[in-house]
Design an enzyme around this catalytic site. Structure first.
Site, short mmCIF file in Angstrom:
data_model
loop_
_atom_site.label_atom_id
_atom_site.label_comp_id
_atom_site.label_asym_id
_atom_site.label_seq_id
_atom_site.Cartn_x
_atom_site.Cartn_y
_atom_site.Cartn_z
N LYS A 54 0.84 -1.21 0.00
CA LYS A 54 0.00 0.00 0.00
C LYS A 54 0.87 1.26 0.00
CE LYS A 54 -2.00 -1.27 3.89
NZ LYS A 54 -1.32 -2.56 4.14
N ARG A 103 -10.02 0.22 8.49
CA ARG A 103 -9.54 -1.15 8.72
C ARG A 103 -10.57 -2.01 9.43
NH1 ARG A 103 -3.60 -0.13 8.69
NH2 ARG A 103 -2.58 -2.05 9.23
N ARG A 116 11.78 -5.90 4.68
CA ARG A 116 11.51 -4.45 4.58
C ARG A 116 12.48 -3.67 5.48
NH1 ARG A 116 5.71 -1.95 5.50
NH2 ARG A 116 5.80 -3.21 7.39
N ARG A 171 11.22 -2.07 11.05
CA ARG A 171 10.11 -1.67 11.91
C ARG A 171 9.95 -2.67 13.04
NH1 ARG A 171 4.88 -0.06 8.34
NH2 ARG A 171 3.89 -1.47 9.83
N ARG A 224 -0.44 -9.67 12.94
CA ARG A 224 -1.00 -8.64 12.05
C ARG A 224 -1.78 -9.28 10.90
NH1 ARG A 224 4.26 -5.73 10.52
NH2 ARG A 224 2.97 -4.52 9.08
#
Ligand code: AP5
Length: 215
Positions: A14, A89, A128, A161, A172
């Site tokens: 996203k 969400r 990431r 992160r 998640r």
């Protein structure tokens, strides 16, 4: 006011797609995750409330993030165009967004869902890296920076992160499947859903498919 929504699981791309769509679609990118991380960093009351939920990979309360987004949209003016990444969400957030947007004479242009298989999501999140200063996103293999661990855009250090560790990622993904995936049917029923393949090709290819899906 016009609102375009990017839906998708953690790691679906996203934020990466949004960074490529801002100038093409002439929209303001609003990432609920970035807003919350900034609040945590600044130690605001909202940040203090959100921090524990985010560490565990749970959603922060609807009222908390709803207030932040509603204030931001109210400040933008009638001509503003937004690309929302990470909000709504839950169905309660979608209902609240609809109320706020319609209440200001605006409309929701579409909700675009990025479809990506779970194995790819896990690989993307494991690799990431994000800039500690400007929040630009990279991937150690798919989208490496020019110099290892250094942001191309601002030269600051890249970090992982805290919620990208395997245990939190599992949570998640479970939270997405339980609380956010129902929004796909919710927007389909309102004839506002566009589905886009989010894994094949490059990030530029994904952005192009989103633009095509909106025509
Ligand atoms: P948030 O920051 O929104 O996290 P998320 O939804 O889990 O999404 P991510 O940021 O992990 O993934 P992304 O889809 O943006 O992928 P990206 O482009 O980085 O939320 C964090 C937390 O905040 C939540 O857990 C919750 O606690 C709280 N929160 C936020 N909003 C909330 C709300 N509305 N309600 C309640 N709580 C909320 O890409 C991932 C990786 O893949 C990168 O390394 C990238 O380089 C790579 N990549 C991307 N696209 C491609 C591609 N096409 N090909 C190859 N690699 C790619």
């Amino acid at each position: 006011m016009e609102v375009l929504i990017l839906l998708g699981a953690p790691g679906a791309g996203k934020g990466t797609a949004a960074s490529r769509l801002v100038s093409r679609l002439n929209v303001r990118h609003v990432s609920s995750g970035d807003l919350l991380r900034q609040a945590v960093k600044q130690g605001t009351a909202a940040g203090k409330e959100a921090e524990g939920y985010m560490k565990r990979g749970e959603l922060v309360p609807d009222a908390l993030i709803g207030r932040i987004i509603a204030d931001l949209l109210a400040a933008g003016g009638a001509d503003a165009k937004y690309l929302l990444d990470g909000f709504p969400r839950t169905v309660a957030q979608a209902e609240m967004l609809e109320r706020v947007v319609l209440g200001q004479g605006g409309h929701i242009r579409a909700a675009v869902v990025l479809d990506v298989d779970e194995a790819i999501l896990i690989d993307r999140l494991a690799g990431r890296r994000v800039c500690s200063k400007c929040a630009a996103g990279y991937h150690v293999r798919n989208m490496p920076p020019k110099v290892a661990d250094v942001c191309d855009a601002c030269g600051s250090a890249l970090v992982q992160r805290p919620d990208d560790n395997p245990e939190t990622v599992r949570n998640r993904l479970a939270v997405f499947n339980k609380q956010t995936a129902p929004l796909i049917a919710w927007y389909r029923e309102r004839q506002a859903l566009a589905r886009v393949e989010g894994a094949a090709g490059t990030a530029d290819d994904v952005a192009e498919r989103i633009v095509q899906a909106l025509q």
